[in-house]
Write an enzyme that holds these catalytic residues in place. Sequence first.
Site, mmCIF file in Angstrom:
data_model
loop_
_atom_site.group_PDB
_atom_site.id
_atom_site.type_symbol
_atom_site.label_atom_id
_atom_site.label_comp_id
_atom_site.label_asym_id
_atom_site.label_seq_id
_atom_site.Cartn_x
_atom_site.Cartn_y
_atom_site.Cartn_z
ATOM 1 N N TRP A 109 0.836 -1.206 0.000
ATOM 2 C CA TRP A 109 0.000 0.000 0.000
ATOM 3 C C TRP A 109 0.871 1.256 0.000
ATOM 4 O O TRP A 109 0.988 1.964 1.018
ATOM 5 C CB TRP A 109 -0.927 -0.010 1.230
ATOM 6 C CG TRP A 109 -2.051 -1.003 1.146
ATOM 7 C CD1 TRP A 109 -2.400 -1.787 0.089
ATOM 8 C CD2 TRP A 109 -2.993 -1.298 2.189
ATOM 9 N NE1 TRP A 109 -3.498 -2.558 0.408
ATOM 10 C CE2 TRP A 109 -3.883 -2.281 1.689
ATOM 11 C CE3 TRP A 109 -3.177 -0.832 3.497
ATOM 12 C CZ2 TRP A 109 -4.934 -2.807 2.434
ATOM 13 C CZ3 TRP A 109 -4.228 -1.351 4.252
ATOM 14 C CH2 TRP A 109 -5.108 -2.325 3.715
ATOM 15 N N GLU A 198 -7.080 -1.875 -16.836
ATOM 16 C CA GLU A 198 -5.924 -0.978 -16.802
ATOM 17 C C GLU A 198 -6.232 0.388 -16.189
ATOM 18 O O GLU A 198 -5.357 1.004 -15.586
ATOM 19 C CB GLU A 198 -5.374 -0.795 -18.232
ATOM 20 C CG GLU A 198 -4.725 -2.073 -18.759
ATOM 21 C CD GLU A 198 -4.411 -2.044 -20.249
ATOM 22 O OE1 GLU A 198 -4.585 -0.983 -20.895
ATOM 23 O OE2 GLU A 198 -3.997 -3.104 -20.771
ATOM 24 N N ARG A 240 10.611 -7.649 -8.790
ATOM 25 C CA ARG A 240 9.331 -8.329 -8.867
ATOM 26 C C ARG A 240 8.311 -7.202 -8.983
ATOM 27 O O ARG A 240 8.335 -6.251 -8.196
ATOM 28 C CB ARG A 240 9.105 -9.179 -7.615
ATOM 29 C CG ARG A 240 7.817 -10.015 -7.647
ATOM 30 C CD ARG A 240 6.649 -9.278 -7.030
ATOM 31 N NE ARG A 240 5.442 -10.094 -7.002
ATOM 32 C CZ ARG A 240 4.232 -9.632 -6.686
ATOM 33 N NH1 ARG A 240 4.058 -8.369 -6.358
ATOM 34 N NH2 ARG A 240 3.183 -10.405 -6.696
ATOM 35 N N ASP A 242 4.407 -5.874 -9.137
ATOM 36 C CA ASP A 242 3.028 -6.160 -8.744
ATOM 37 C C ASP A 242 2.043 -5.720 -9.830
ATOM 38 O O ASP A 242 2.338 -4.811 -10.608
ATOM 39 C CB ASP A 242 2.765 -5.359 -7.443
ATOM 40 C CG ASP A 242 1.595 -5.881 -6.648
ATOM 41 O OD1 ASP A 242 1.521 -7.107 -6.448
ATOM 42 O OD2 ASP A 242 0.760 -5.071 -6.205
ATOM 43 N N HIS A 246 -2.534 -4.467 -14.800
ATOM 44 C CA HIS A 246 -3.335 -3.268 -14.552
ATOM 45 C C HIS A 246 -2.725 -1.996 -15.140
ATOM 46 O O HIS A 246 -3.203 -0.893 -14.877
ATOM 47 C CB HIS A 246 -3.615 -3.117 -13.053
ATOM 48 C CG HIS A 246 -4.467 -4.230 -12.527
ATOM 49 N ND1 HIS A 246 -5.826 -4.275 -12.731
ATOM 50 C CD2 HIS A 246 -4.160 -5.373 -11.864
ATOM 51 C CE1 HIS A 246 -6.321 -5.388 -12.186
ATOM 52 N NE2 HIS A 246 -5.329 -6.066 -11.662
ATOM 53 N N GLU A 266 3.910 -9.927 -12.071
ATOM 54 C CA GLU A 266 2.723 -10.657 -11.634
ATOM 55 C C GLU A 266 1.565 -10.343 -12.572
ATOM 56 O O GLU A 266 1.091 -9.199 -12.622
ATOM 57 C CB GLU A 266 2.341 -10.233 -10.203
ATOM 58 C CG GLU A 266 1.071 -10.892 -9.720
ATOM 59 C CD GLU A 266 0.247 -10.049 -8.753
ATOM 60 O OE1 GLU A 266 -0.465 -10.636 -7.932
ATOM 61 O OE2 GLU A 266 0.308 -8.803 -8.824
ATOM 62 N N GLY A 270 -5.237 -17.273 -15.172
ATOM 63 C CA GLY A 270 -4.937 -18.671 -15.458
ATOM 64 C C GLY A 270 -4.774 -18.980 -16.936
ATOM 65 O O GLY A 270 -4.433 -20.094 -17.311
#
Length: 547
Positions: A109, A198, A240, A242, A246, A266, A270
């Site tokens: 956050w 997005e 990495r 996140d 988006h 990330e 699936g």
Amino acid sequence: MMFNASLAIIALVLLVRNAYAASASDWQKRTVYQVMTDRFALPPSEDAQGKTCDASAQLPCGGTWSGIQNHLDYIQAMGFNAIWISPIVSQLQVPLPPPADGTAYHGYWPENIYALNDAFGSDSDLRSLINAVHSRGMYIMVDVVVNHMATYNTTSPSAAPTSPLAGISLNGYNPFNQDSDYHSFCPITDYGNQTMVEQCWLGSAAVPLADVNTEDQATVDLYYSWINTLISNYTFDGLRIDTVKHIRKSFWPGFANASSVFTLGEVLDGDAQYVGDYTNYLDAVFDYPGWGMILQAFQTTGGSMSMLAQSIQNTSTYFKNGGFSTGSFLENHDQPRFPSFTNDTGLIKNAIAYTFIGDGLPIVYEGQEQEYSGGAVPNNREAIWLSAYEQDKPLFKHITSLNMARQAAMNGSSSFLSTHMKVLSTSAHSIALAKYPMLASLTNIGQGSQGQVSVSVGSLGTGYSANSQLVEVLSCTEVNVDGSGNLAFTTQQGAPAVFLPSSMVNSKVCTNLVKNGSGAPGMFSASVYVISIAAASAIALSMFVGS
Ligand SMILES: *[C@@H]1O[C@H](CO)[C@@H](O)[C@H](O)[C@H]1NC(C)=O
Ligand SMILES: *[C@@H]1O[C@H](CO)[C@@H](O)[C@H](O)[C@H]1NC(C)=O
Ligand SMILES: *[C@@H]1O[C@H](CO)[C@@H](O)[C@H](O)[C@H]1NC(C)=O
Ligand SMILES: *[C@@H]1O[C@H](CO)[C@@H](O)[C@H](O)[C@H]1NC(C)=O
Ligand SMILES: *[C@@H]1O[C@H](CO)[C@@H](O)[C@H](O)[C@H]1NC(C)=O
Ligand SMILES: *[C@@H]1O[C@H](CO)[C@@H](O)[C@H](O)[C@H]1NC(C)=O
Ligand SMILES: *[C@@H]1O[C@H](CO)[C@@H](O)[C@H](O)[C@H]1NC(C)=O
């Protein structure tokens, strides 16, 4: 003179930058232990105090960077040579008791991306950790969040908001302290609408994740410059990232380039085709499609091996460099732990083995080695200190063996890292996989059940020819291939089998070797693998269970 001096300075700057600017191929030689900073280790002064941590409360439990540094031995003892730590930047504080989605103990956050999260320690604590990691020859990957800033919504449920950001104060945000820095508010309601994914907002009504307007070029430039400085400030070796899906895809190549290190994104979905496309924009993404297939294959004794085989095929079709452009994992901080689905140790060991035998970068989430079994978030975020860092645990040893086997395969054959894992065969309860010089047979027969399966496999290279000697490295059993190319092996309690040519197996992989056949068939539930290696190409592998 002036000219030469500047050249020397440029050369020096390049050298310094390159010292830790690890690339995708540098990372490919590694295996990664995922550290959730708040939950891994208390600072040394509090280490012995037996502090409790109730994961369900979603409050900070007190883990720090100095704590991680103090327990690097534990991580290294399992054979890992890289760690991934939680995001490091300053976080949103919420009033206590916290809203339903908890506090920012996890680090996802962001509120001020130019300041460190002081709950995890000081700037010098972080630098000290990074130096300690590097001095052990290990890499460190930092986690970053660039899609949004976290906000706290003070609007009472009864009052209708008067403006998109009503009830939200951007006071203290750095950067992005104006409403205009964000896309206007809309919640993501349709994941089939990529524009909405997005440009609309993640989060809850209480903690809306204000979606940064990454369509704006000044914002893009700011993020690129920020990541460049963050990486070089702290000499991180990898990133990495996140919530990659988006932000529009065209944002990512510039961001990755500005970071100058390996990028692992990330993309939580699936679908192999959807996820795979992102490998055209970043070095690698987490193998979420493959993870779903591992769950279905090994969660019960009824899982489908042919679906798993199909998903391996999909990875090679849809990912830029097939499995090489993936991070392979069984657990992480966002998903229920595998033992929350099954406590069958046979199934658990097979599912863990899959992470280490393939083309992806193997990643293990803290606590897997302790067989933690927390379910969905937040219960899957148990503190590791509650285990007292016990090393004499079956899965700690299992993971160590797999790390050593992977290293031995890498050390023993220069082609291991460039050879794609192949599915040799599948049957109802098993799948045979080869990535020369490693051969694996995974099964979901479970720790106690019986059955019979057979598979046929392709050519595995010279180490597997007639009369050669192999070792099954998880049980450290010597196995001789006979003169006609047949290999028979007995495995117990539904365990996976991972073979290497014995010439590659040293004392780091196995301290003692046992001869095959020392177990009496029929006395326990066992499976016997018969591998016949024909001179030309075809190899037949049969597994008889409960003989
Ligand atoms: C803030 O909370 C109110 C009341 O629950 C809600 O209607 C509004 O959508 C929230 N704002 C955001 C940006 O999520
Ligand atoms: C997709 O979402 C965007 C942003 O919310 C919206 O403007 C657009 O109408 C949506 N498209 C469809 C087909 O629903
Ligand atoms: C980099 O370090 C400098 C000085 O140590 C600091 O002012 C700056 O905020 C840091 N930048 C980032 C992105 O961490
Ligand atoms: C990549 O970054 C370097 C230096 O950080 C920059 O000079 C170059 O223009 C960038 N390339 C692209 C394609 O963005
Ligand atoms: C493989 O990809 C195809 C095409 O996207 C899809 O229909 C199929 O379900 C996938 N199979 C698996 C096991 O993921
Ligand atoms: C496995 O055992 C743990 C600890 O005893 C328990 O919490 C968990 O629910 C079990 N999982 C299943 C699927 O039974
Ligand atoms: C593989 O080689 C590296 C580098 O020489 C060495 O540090 C490591 O111990 C080796 N691993 C095994 C399992 O032999």
